[in-house]
Design an enzyme around this catalytic site. Structure first.
Site, PDB file in Angstrom:
ATOM      1  CD  GLU A 154       2.772   9.956   8.313  1.00  0.00           C
ATOM      2  OE1 GLU A 154       3.163  11.086   8.402  1.00  0.00           O
ATOM      3  OE2 GLU A 154       2.090   9.638   7.152  1.00  0.00           O
ATOM      4  CG  HIS A 189       1.468  11.688  -2.799  1.00  0.00           C
ATOM      5  ND1 HIS A 189       2.567  12.585  -2.553  1.00  0.00           N
ATOM      6  CD2 HIS A 189       2.101  10.505  -2.553  1.00  0.00           C
ATOM      7  CE1 HIS A 189       3.577  11.892  -1.967  1.00  0.00           C
ATOM      8  NE2 HIS A 189       3.412  10.548  -1.970  1.00  0.00           N
ATOM      9  CE  LYS A 242       1.167  13.377   0.496  1.00  0.00           C
ATOM     10  NZ  LYS A 242       1.962  14.034   1.696  1.00  0.00           N
ATOM     11  CB  CYS A 259       7.022  10.820  -1.850  1.00  0.00           C
ATOM     12  SG  CYS A 259       6.288  10.205  -3.375  1.00  0.00           S
ATOM     13  CG  HIS A 265       4.021  11.256   3.509  1.00  0.00           C
ATOM     14  ND1 HIS A 265       4.572  12.057   2.856  1.00  0.00           N
ATOM     15  CD2 HIS A 265       4.229   9.837   2.941  1.00  0.00           C
ATOM     16  CE1 HIS A 265       4.864  11.396   1.641  1.00  0.00           C
ATOM     17  NE2 HIS A 265       4.504  10.095   1.585  1.00  0.00           N
ATOM     18  CG  PHE A 302       8.149   4.685  -4.016  1.00  0.00           C
ATOM     19  CD1 PHE A 302       7.258   4.323  -2.881  1.00  0.00           C
ATOM     20  CD2 PHE A 302       7.883   4.662  -5.335  1.00  0.00           C
ATOM     21  CE1 PHE A 302       6.040   4.178  -3.271  1.00  0.00           C
ATOM     22  CE2 PHE A 302       6.508   4.543  -5.786  1.00  0.00           C
ATOM     23  CZ  PHE A 302       5.607   4.096  -4.936  1.00  0.00           C
TER      24      PHE A 302
END
Length: 406
Positions: A313, A336, A331, A162, A302, A394
């Protein structure tokens, strides 16, 4: 103007918020979520997502091309065409050997794979399409964009999960600074919303299960967040050296002035609970841009709406930036977009700088008291000279971009 700057001269978007930059940005600024029930996911553990609305591939690409391209490639081609037109460039007149394409993609074409696998099980291997591999291989987004636009320079697809879209923009910038290219089409594209992929994410516990009210499911930084909502789409930025853009009297929409990329080396899916790798990526991007943390006015985070990711984050952003920046996660509107997320969000960061407007974080009704950063719950006018766009993936992969006003 730092010597590491490159100019953003064109933008192209295909997102759940709309097809094209204008439509996508308008819905993001309105804070209107796009998550809705999806009949293609009926009967699965999660039956809602954020689809690109009204994407008519045949009308946009012609019937032959539409049939031969997986959706993730269709999105990339349409976004790239818009970006090139926005930059005022004509592929029929440029030196294609000096034009590169660097796109991010986490998966490739699972839609094609699943369809062809079902066909093989039902009718045998002889019915599998010879286009299976050319349609589903991850590199085909960049390859097909190059074919469409006569770009014969370096051609790459970056896979950092991502973080892929953000990583692609950073590497594209490097190609320009190393004089490997004069123009690079950079960004990301993804179309991972299939029954199998969604089942996999659901089994991991990553998806929100808020099926009764899907529009309220993606809620970054909110105390009631319960997982991300899957989205799809593409974002492409045209990058050039600033001097080259000025020389051809191009509109410089913004500048990419810093890039940082790191690995957590911690866990295959979970972020480092201390956020050390993510922090190093941000600090590397700030150092690359030669700016102090307190100079950052805005962060497009993110912000996936998963409990652990948002908390880690936010802790890192607070540790590095303190209270200088107004943060948002788009988002909440788009869901996402996986490998395309960093690219689409970098484009939204450019637009925030242009318009002097921080878009809202949709569904931020009950801010998590553990999160100390300033998160925009409504559209907020603000002069933005320097902004940060962050992405995590990931495998513990992190990317951060510093975006500056022209």
């Amino acid at each position: 103007m730092a010597r590491h700057d490159v100019a953003v001269t064109g933008l192209g978007l295909v997102s759940p918020a709309g097809i094209g930059v204008e439509a996508s940005w308008a819905r993001v600024c309105a804070g209107e979520p796009t998550a809705a029930y999806d009949p293609a996911l009926a009967g699965g553990p999660v039956d809602f997502c954020c689809r690109v609305p009204g994407f008519a591939a045949t009308a946009l690409l012609g019937p032959r091309r539409a049939r031969r391209l997986d959706p993730f490639v269709q999105f990339a081609v349409v976004a790239a065409q818009e970006a090139v037109a926005d930059a005022g460039l004509d592929p029929g007149r440029w030196d294609g050997t000096r034009v590169g394409v660097v796109l991010g993609c986490a998966d490739g074409g699972p839609t094609t794979v699943e369809q062809q696998h079902q066909l093989m099980l039902a009718e045998g291997t002889g019915q599998v399409s010879p286009l299976l591999l050319p349609m589903q291989l991850p590199n085909m987004s960049a390859g097909q964009v190059a074919i469409e636009l006569a770009a014969t320079g370096p051609n790459l697809v970056v896979a950092t999960a991502c973080a892929s879209g953000g990583t692609a923009i950073g590497l594209a910038r490097d190609l320009l600074l190393l004089d490997r290219c004069d123009i690079v089409l950079a960004g990301g594209s993804e179309a991972m919303i299939t029954p199998l992929v969604m089942a996999g994410f659901a089994q991991m516990g990553a998806l929100s299960r808020r099926s009764a009210e899907p529009a309220a499911a993606s809620r970054p930084f909110d105390a009631q967040r319960s997982g991300f909502v899957a989205g799809e789409g593409a974002g492409v930025l045209v990058l050039e050296r600033v001097a080259d853009a000025r020389a051809r009297s191009a509109r410089v929409r913004a500048r990419i002035t810093g890039f940082g990329a790191t690995a957590d080396s911690h866990h295959v899916t979970a972020p480092d609970p201390q956020g050390q790798g993510f922090e190093r990526a941000i600090r590397a991007a700030l150092s690359d841009a030669d700016v102090d943390p307190g100079e950052i006015d805005h962060v497009n985070a993110h912000g996936t709406a998963t409990p652990l990711n948002d908390l880690v984050e936010a802790q890192v952003l607070h540790r590095v930036l303190a209270d200088s920046a107004l943060v948002t996660s788009t988002k909440g509107v788009t869901g996402h977009l996986f490998g395309a997320a960093g690219a689409v969000e970098a484009a939204f960061t450019v637009l925030a700088i242009e318009d002097g407007l921080v878009p809202p974080t949709a569904n931020l009704d009950d801010p998590d008291p553990q999160i100390a950063i300033q998160v925009a719950a409504k559209p907020t006018p603000r002069r933005i000279d320097l902004a940060l766009s962050t992405s995590l993936g990931f495998g513990g992969q992190n990317a951060a971009l510093v975006v500056a006003a022209p």
